[in-house]
Design a protein around this motif. Structure first.
Motif, short mmCIF file in Angstrom:
data_model
loop_
_atom_site.label_atom_id
_atom_site.label_comp_id
_atom_site.label_asym_id
_atom_site.label_seq_id
_atom_site.Cartn_x
_atom_site.Cartn_y
_atom_site.Cartn_z
N GLU A 24 28.29 57.85 30.74
CA GLU A 24 28.81 58.09 29.40
C GLU A 24 29.53 56.84 28.93
O GLU A 24 30.29 56.23 29.68
N GLN A 53 22.45 55.35 23.82
CA GLN A 53 22.49 54.29 24.80
C GLN A 53 21.19 54.26 25.59
O GLN A 53 20.56 55.28 25.81
N ARG A 96 21.47 55.93 30.40
CA ARG A 96 22.22 57.17 30.48
C ARG A 96 21.91 57.93 31.76
O ARG A 96 22.77 58.16 32.56
N ASP A 97 20.65 58.31 31.95
CA ASP A 97 20.26 59.09 33.12
C ASP A 97 19.57 58.21 34.15
O ASP A 97 18.57 57.57 33.84
#
Length: 185
Positions: A133, A139, A142-143
Protein backbone atom coordinates in the motif's frame (compact mmCIF):
# COMPACT_ATOMS: atom_id res chain seq x y z
CA UNK A 1 23.57 -10.48 -22.42
CA UNK A 2 22.67 -11.50 -25.95
CA UNK A 3 19.33 -11.28 -27.66
CA UNK A 4 18.48 -14.89 -26.81
CA UNK A 5 19.59 -14.36 -23.21
CA UNK A 6 17.00 -11.62 -22.75
CA UNK A 7 14.24 -14.14 -23.41
CA UNK A 8 15.70 -16.75 -21.05
CA UNK A 9 16.49 -14.73 -17.92
CA UNK A 10 15.48 -11.23 -16.76
CA UNK A 11 18.45 -8.89 -16.53
CA UNK A 12 17.96 -7.43 -13.05
CA UNK A 13 21.30 -5.60 -13.09
CA UNK A 14 20.16 -3.51 -16.07
CA UNK A 15 17.49 -1.91 -13.86
CA UNK A 16 19.80 -0.91 -11.00
CA UNK A 17 20.95 2.65 -10.39
CA UNK A 18 24.66 1.81 -10.20
CA UNK A 19 25.76 5.45 -10.15
CA UNK A 20 23.57 6.07 -7.09
CA UNK A 21 24.96 3.03 -5.27
CA UNK A 22 21.89 0.82 -5.52
CA UNK A 23 22.54 -2.81 -4.62
CA UNK A 24 20.31 -5.88 -4.61
CA UNK A 25 19.40 -7.06 -1.13
CA UNK A 26 17.15 -9.94 -2.24
CA UNK A 27 15.95 -11.25 -5.60
CA UNK A 28 12.74 -13.25 -5.18
CA UNK A 29 11.72 -15.85 -7.73
CA UNK A 30 8.24 -17.30 -7.84
CA UNK A 31 7.71 -20.19 -5.42
CA UNK A 32 7.51 -23.58 -7.11
CA UNK A 33 3.85 -23.85 -6.08
CA UNK A 34 3.05 -21.16 -8.67
CA UNK A 35 3.97 -23.59 -11.46
CA UNK A 36 2.89 -26.98 -10.11
CA UNK A 37 -0.30 -27.05 -12.19
CA UNK A 38 1.64 -26.24 -15.36
CA UNK A 39 4.06 -29.10 -14.66
CA UNK A 40 1.02 -31.34 -14.14
CA UNK A 41 -0.31 -30.23 -17.53
CA UNK A 42 3.00 -31.17 -19.14
CA UNK A 43 2.87 -34.59 -17.45
CA UNK A 44 -0.60 -35.06 -18.92
CA UNK A 45 1.03 -35.11 -22.34
CA UNK A 46 2.69 -38.47 -21.61
CA UNK A 47 -0.52 -40.52 -21.60
CA UNK A 48 -1.70 -38.49 -24.59
CA UNK A 49 1.42 -39.44 -26.54
CA UNK A 50 1.10 -43.09 -25.45
CA UNK A 51 -2.52 -43.12 -26.61
CA UNK A 52 -1.32 -42.31 -30.14
CA UNK A 53 -0.43 -45.99 -30.51
CA UNK A 54 -4.00 -47.08 -29.82
CA UNK A 55 -5.65 -44.31 -31.84
CA UNK A 56 -4.39 -45.78 -35.15
CA UNK A 57 -5.78 -43.57 -37.91
CA UNK A 58 -6.66 -40.76 -35.51
CA UNK A 59 -3.18 -40.64 -33.97
CA UNK A 60 -2.95 -36.96 -34.79
CA UNK A 61 -5.68 -35.99 -32.26
CA UNK A 62 -3.80 -37.16 -29.11
CA UNK A 63 -0.57 -35.98 -30.68
CA UNK A 64 -1.90 -32.42 -31.12
CA UNK A 65 -3.40 -32.46 -27.61
CA UNK A 66 -0.10 -33.69 -26.19
CA UNK A 67 1.89 -31.03 -28.07
CA UNK A 68 -0.55 -28.36 -26.89
CA UNK A 69 -0.23 -29.56 -23.26
CA UNK A 70 3.59 -29.52 -23.41
CA UNK A 71 3.69 -26.14 -25.18
CA UNK A 72 1.24 -24.34 -22.87
CA UNK A 73 2.81 -25.85 -19.75
CA UNK A 74 6.36 -24.95 -20.79
CA UNK A 75 5.29 -21.43 -21.74
CA UNK A 76 3.57 -20.80 -18.39
CA UNK A 77 6.55 -22.18 -16.45
CA UNK A 78 8.84 -19.86 -18.42
CA UNK A 79 6.58 -16.86 -17.76
CA UNK A 80 6.76 -17.64 -14.02
CA UNK A 81 10.56 -17.97 -14.29
CA UNK A 82 10.81 -14.50 -15.83
CA UNK A 83 8.78 -12.92 -12.98
CA UNK A 84 11.14 -11.45 -10.36
CA UNK A 85 10.54 -9.32 -7.30
CA UNK A 86 13.65 -7.42 -6.22
CA UNK A 87 14.44 -5.68 -2.93
CA UNK A 88 17.26 -3.14 -3.09
CA UNK A 89 18.64 -0.62 -0.63
CA UNK A 90 16.54 2.12 -2.30
CA UNK A 91 13.34 0.53 -3.62
CA UNK A 92 11.39 -2.59 -4.42
CA UNK A 93 10.59 -3.48 -8.00
CA UNK A 94 9.06 -6.26 -10.05
CA UNK A 95 10.19 -7.27 -13.52
CA UNK A 96 8.06 -9.68 -15.52
CA UNK A 97 7.29 -10.61 -19.07
CA UNK A 98 9.02 -12.55 -21.82
CA UNK A 99 8.67 -10.61 -25.07
CA UNK A 100 7.35 -7.42 -23.48
CA UNK A 101 9.05 -6.54 -20.21
CA UNK A 102 7.02 -4.77 -17.54
CA UNK A 103 8.83 -2.96 -14.72
CA UNK A 104 6.99 -1.64 -11.66
CA UNK A 105 8.94 0.27 -9.00
CA UNK A 106 8.17 1.62 -5.55
CA UNK A 107 10.72 3.63 -3.57
CA UNK A 108 11.12 2.66 0.08
CA UNK A 109 9.87 6.12 1.06
CA UNK A 110 6.47 5.41 -0.56
CA UNK A 111 5.77 2.11 1.21
CA UNK A 112 3.15 2.81 3.85
CA UNK A 113 1.94 -0.67 4.59
CA UNK A 114 2.80 -4.24 3.65
CA UNK A 115 0.15 -6.90 4.09
CA UNK A 116 0.99 -10.57 3.88
CA UNK A 117 -1.59 -13.26 3.23
CA UNK A 118 -0.93 -16.98 3.64
CA UNK A 119 -3.55 -19.48 2.64
CA UNK A 120 -3.68 -22.97 4.10
CA UNK A 121 -1.68 -24.19 1.12
CA UNK A 122 0.74 -21.30 1.64
CA UNK A 123 1.38 -22.41 5.22
CA UNK A 124 1.85 -26.02 4.17
CA UNK A 125 4.09 -25.31 1.18
CA UNK A 126 5.95 -22.23 2.48
CA UNK A 127 4.73 -19.31 0.40
CA UNK A 128 2.63 -16.19 0.83
CA UNK A 129 1.30 -13.18 -1.06
CA UNK A 130 2.28 -9.53 -0.43
CA UNK A 131 0.08 -6.48 -0.92
CA UNK A 132 1.91 -3.14 -0.93
CA UNK A 133 0.00 0.00 0.00
CA UNK A 134 1.22 3.48 -0.83
CA UNK A 135 -0.22 6.96 -0.97
CA UNK A 136 -0.74 6.61 -4.73
CA UNK A 137 -4.21 5.67 -5.93
CA UNK A 138 -3.13 3.55 -8.87
CA UNK A 139 0.17 1.79 -8.51
CA UNK A 140 2.06 -0.63 -10.68
CA UNK A 141 3.44 -2.61 -7.76
CA UNK A 142 0.65 -3.82 -5.52
CA UNK A 143 0.20 -7.60 -5.48
CA UNK A 144 3.21 -9.89 -5.37
CA UNK A 145 2.05 -13.49 -5.40
CA UNK A 146 3.78 -16.76 -4.52
CA UNK A 147 6.65 -15.34 -2.44
CA UNK A 148 8.70 -18.07 -0.82
CA UNK A 149 9.60 -17.62 2.88
CA UNK A 150 7.40 -14.51 3.18
CA UNK A 151 8.21 -13.78 6.85
CA UNK A 152 11.92 -13.47 6.08
CA UNK A 153 11.21 -11.32 3.00
CA UNK A 154 8.94 -9.05 5.05
CA UNK A 155 11.62 -8.65 7.72
CA UNK A 156 14.18 -7.87 5.03
CA UNK A 157 12.02 -5.05 3.65
CA UNK A 158 11.32 -3.71 7.16
CA UNK A 159 15.04 -3.83 7.98
CA UNK A 160 15.98 -1.91 4.81
CA UNK A 161 13.34 0.74 5.58
CA UNK A 162 14.58 1.04 9.17
CA UNK A 163 18.28 1.15 8.30
CA UNK A 164 17.68 3.83 5.67
CA UNK A 165 16.31 6.09 8.41
CA UNK A 166 12.85 6.42 6.88
CA UNK A 167 11.11 5.44 10.11
CA UNK A 168 11.81 6.65 13.60
CA UNK A 169 12.72 4.30 16.39
CA UNK A 170 11.01 4.72 19.71
CA UNK A 171 13.34 4.33 22.66
CA UNK A 172 11.87 1.84 25.09
CA UNK A 173 13.42 1.27 28.46
CA UNK A 174 12.86 -1.77 30.61
CA UNK A 175 10.53 -1.20 33.50
CA UNK A 176 10.90 -2.70 36.92
CA UNK A 177 8.22 -3.35 39.50
CA UNK A 178 9.52 -0.43 41.56
CA UNK A 179 8.93 2.05 38.72
CA UNK A 180 5.24 1.31 38.14
CA UNK A 181 3.17 4.21 36.88
CA UNK A 182 0.21 5.39 38.96
CA UNK A 183 -2.16 3.67 36.52
CA UNK A 184 -0.65 0.30 37.45
CA UNK A 185 1.43 -0.37 34.34
Amino acid sequence: MGVLGRFLDPNIEAHLLDVEGEVVIDEVRKHWAATIWWYALMLLSIPLFVSMVFARGLFWAPMLLGLAAVSVGAWKVHVAHMDRFVITNMRVFRVHGVFTTHLATMPMTRILDISMMRTLWGHLLGYGHFVFESAAQDQGLRDIRFVGDPERRDLTIQRVIQLSGLRQTMKVEKWTADEADPDGT
